[in-house]
Scaffold this motif. Structure first.
Motif, PDB file in Angstrom:
ATOM      1  N   TYR A  93       1.113  -1.170   0.028  1.00  0.00           N
ATOM      2  CA  TYR A  93       0.219   0.066   0.085  1.00  0.00           C
ATOM      3  C   TYR A  93       0.944   1.178  -0.204  1.00  0.00           C
ATOM      4  CZ  TYR A  93      -3.518  -3.162   0.811  1.00  0.00           C
ATOM      5  OH  TYR A  93      -4.486  -4.350   0.738  1.00  0.00           O
ATOM      6  N   SER A  94       1.761   1.542  -1.156  1.00  0.00           N
ATOM      7  CA  SER A  94       3.065   2.596  -1.084  1.00  0.00           C
ATOM      8  C   SER A  94       2.264   3.505  -0.670  1.00  0.00           C
ATOM      9  CB  SER A  94       4.338   2.158  -2.167  1.00  0.00           C
ATOM     10  OG  SER A  94       3.980   0.642  -1.889  1.00  0.00           O
ATOM     11  N   SER A  95       3.046   4.679  -0.081  1.00  0.00           N
ATOM     12  CA  SER A  95       2.845   6.079   0.336  1.00  0.00           C
ATOM     13  C   SER A  95       3.748   6.950   0.032  1.00  0.00           C
ATOM     14  CB  SER A  95       2.091   5.410   1.311  1.00  0.00           C
ATOM     15  OG  SER A  95       0.618   4.644   1.497  1.00  0.00           O
ATOM     16  N   TYR A  96       3.279   7.931  -0.232  1.00  0.00           N
ATOM     17  CA  TYR A  96       4.442   8.939  -0.116  1.00  0.00           C
ATOM     18  C   TYR A  96       3.284  10.410   0.437  1.00  0.00           C
ATOM     19  CZ  TYR A  96       7.096  12.545  -3.299  1.00  0.00           C
ATOM     20  OH  TYR A  96       7.687  13.634  -3.171  1.00  0.00           O
ATOM     21  N   PHE A  97       4.131  11.257   0.656  1.00  0.00           N
ATOM     22  CA  PHE A  97       3.724  12.369   1.466  1.00  0.00           C
ATOM     23  C   PHE A  97       4.393  13.940   0.246  1.00  0.00           C
ATOM     24  CE2 PHE A  97       5.277  10.740   5.576  1.00  0.00           C
ATOM     25  CZ  PHE A  97       6.778  11.959   5.145  1.00  0.00           C
ATOM     26  N   GLU A  98       4.286  14.973   1.068  1.00  0.00           N
ATOM     27  CA  GLU A  98       4.621  15.596   0.071  1.00  0.00           C
ATOM     28  C   GLU A  98       4.173  16.622   1.076  1.00  0.00           C
ATOM     29  OE1 GLU A  98       5.608  15.986  -4.177  1.00  0.00           O
ATOM     30  OE2 GLU A  98       4.290  16.811  -4.331  1.00  0.00           O
ATOM     31  N   VAL A  99       5.433  17.988   1.245  1.00  0.00           N
ATOM     32  CA  VAL A  99       4.918  19.808   1.289  1.00  0.00           C
ATOM     33  C   VAL A  99       5.830  20.381   0.461  1.00  0.00           C
ATOM     34  CG1 VAL A  99       5.505  21.355   2.883  1.00  0.00           C
ATOM     35  CG2 VAL A  99       5.551  19.052   3.327  1.00  0.00           C
ATOM     36  N   ASN A 100       5.326  21.478  -0.235  1.00  0.00           N
ATOM     37  CA  ASN A 100       5.297  22.486  -1.325  1.00  0.00           C
ATOM     38  C   ASN A 100       5.098  23.662  -0.197  1.00  0.00           C
ATOM     39  OD1 ASN A 100       5.742  20.837  -3.656  1.00  0.00           O
ATOM     40  ND2 ASN A 100       3.871  19.756  -3.227  1.00  0.00           N
ATOM     41  N   ALA A 101       5.934  24.813  -1.323  1.00  0.00           N
ATOM     42  CA  ALA A 101       6.098  25.849   0.244  1.00  0.00           C
ATOM     43  C   ALA A 101       6.220  27.139  -1.374  1.00  0.00           C
ATOM     44  CB  ALA A 101       6.939  26.334   1.018  1.00  0.00           C
ATOM     45  N   PRO A 102       5.703  27.576  -1.770  1.00  0.00           N
ATOM     46  CA  PRO A 102       5.301  28.471  -3.224  1.00  0.00           C
ATOM     47  C   PRO A 102       6.186  29.801  -2.476  1.00  0.00           C
ATOM     48  CG  PRO A 102       3.398  28.309  -2.888  1.00  0.00           C
ATOM     49  CD  PRO A 102       3.814  27.455  -1.996  1.00  0.00           C
TER      50      PRO A 102
END
Length: 234
Positions: A152-161
């Motif tokens: 149940y491969s997972s990935y999380f990401e934070v983006n700051a413009p």
């Protein structure tokens, strides 16, 4: 009677015009020097078209990839159904590539143990100054964990413009929380640290081309990439 007919026609035409204004269509195409996805190298020079339609926060988007310099590079077609309300968003994506459980790479092959499709759910929130997104595979050609079970491969990401020197920038930090060979991890791992700059190049008074550069590092695989690309859109 004539006034009633004219009034009815006006209401119909007005309704059609209003509906057309509310429906959004996206047509674009990126050309990139290399295809880097979540810190993974998936190919060299590539064309990546997008076609989408949206209505009141609900959207359906098709995205693709085809290698331009190497015929053996990843061929991909993704379909995403998503809903956005304010800063909140949720969606489901059907990823298909020419590599996977089906050696013949048939698009309409959905056998659970012999398909090239991967199904992923995502949820996130855009706070304005930064956005947070979580993705998890729930079906299809998912990876395996250290025990040989579905990850149940997972990935999380934070983006700051942010904006600097008339250029639009985005800083990204992404990680895989659990072991999965889908991302090549044996546990929690930071797989994507990136900095992207985008600048519109004016061609004529009515036409400009967004050009972007991106440096990407994958601490888990100890790889780093530099990507240059541009976007074509009506």
């Amino acid at each position: 009677m004539k006034r009633i007919v004219l009034l009815a026609m006006g209401m119909v035409l007005g309704g059609i015009a209003l509906a057309q204004e509310e429906i959004e269509t996206t047509i674009s195409g990126d050309v990139v020097s290399s295809y880097i996805w979540r810190g993974q190298d998936l190919g060299d020079v590539s064309l990546q078209p997008t076609l989408g339609i949206g209505y009141q926060g609900l959207s359906l988007t098709a995205w693709g990839n085809v290698g331009l310099s190497n015929a053996a590079d990843t061929k991909e077609l993704d379909l995403t159904l998503s809903y956005t309300m304010g800063g909140f968003n949720i969606g489901v994506t059907d990823y298909w590539t020419n590599a996977g459980g089906d050696p013949q790479a048939r698009y309409f092959k959905y056998n659970a143990h012999a398909t090239n499709h991967v199904f992923e759910a995502n949820i996130g929130y855009d706070f304005g100054f930064a956005s947070l997104q979580w993705y998890s595979n729930f079906a299809g050609n998912d990876g395996m964990n250290n025990d040989g079970d579905r990850a149940y491969s997972s990935y999380f990401e934070v983006n700051a413009p942010f904006k600097l020197a008339t250029v639009d920038w985005t800083a990204t930090a992404g990680a895989v929380p659990f072991a999965t060979d889908y991302y090549g991890t044996t546990g929690f791992a930071v797989t994507n640290l990136a900095l992207k700059a985008t600048k519109e190049i004016k061609i004529t008074d009515t036409f400009s081309v967004p050009v972007f550069g991106q440096v990407v590092a994958n601490p888990c695989s100890q790889k780093a990439y530099l990507v240059l690309g541009f976007t074509l859109q009506p």
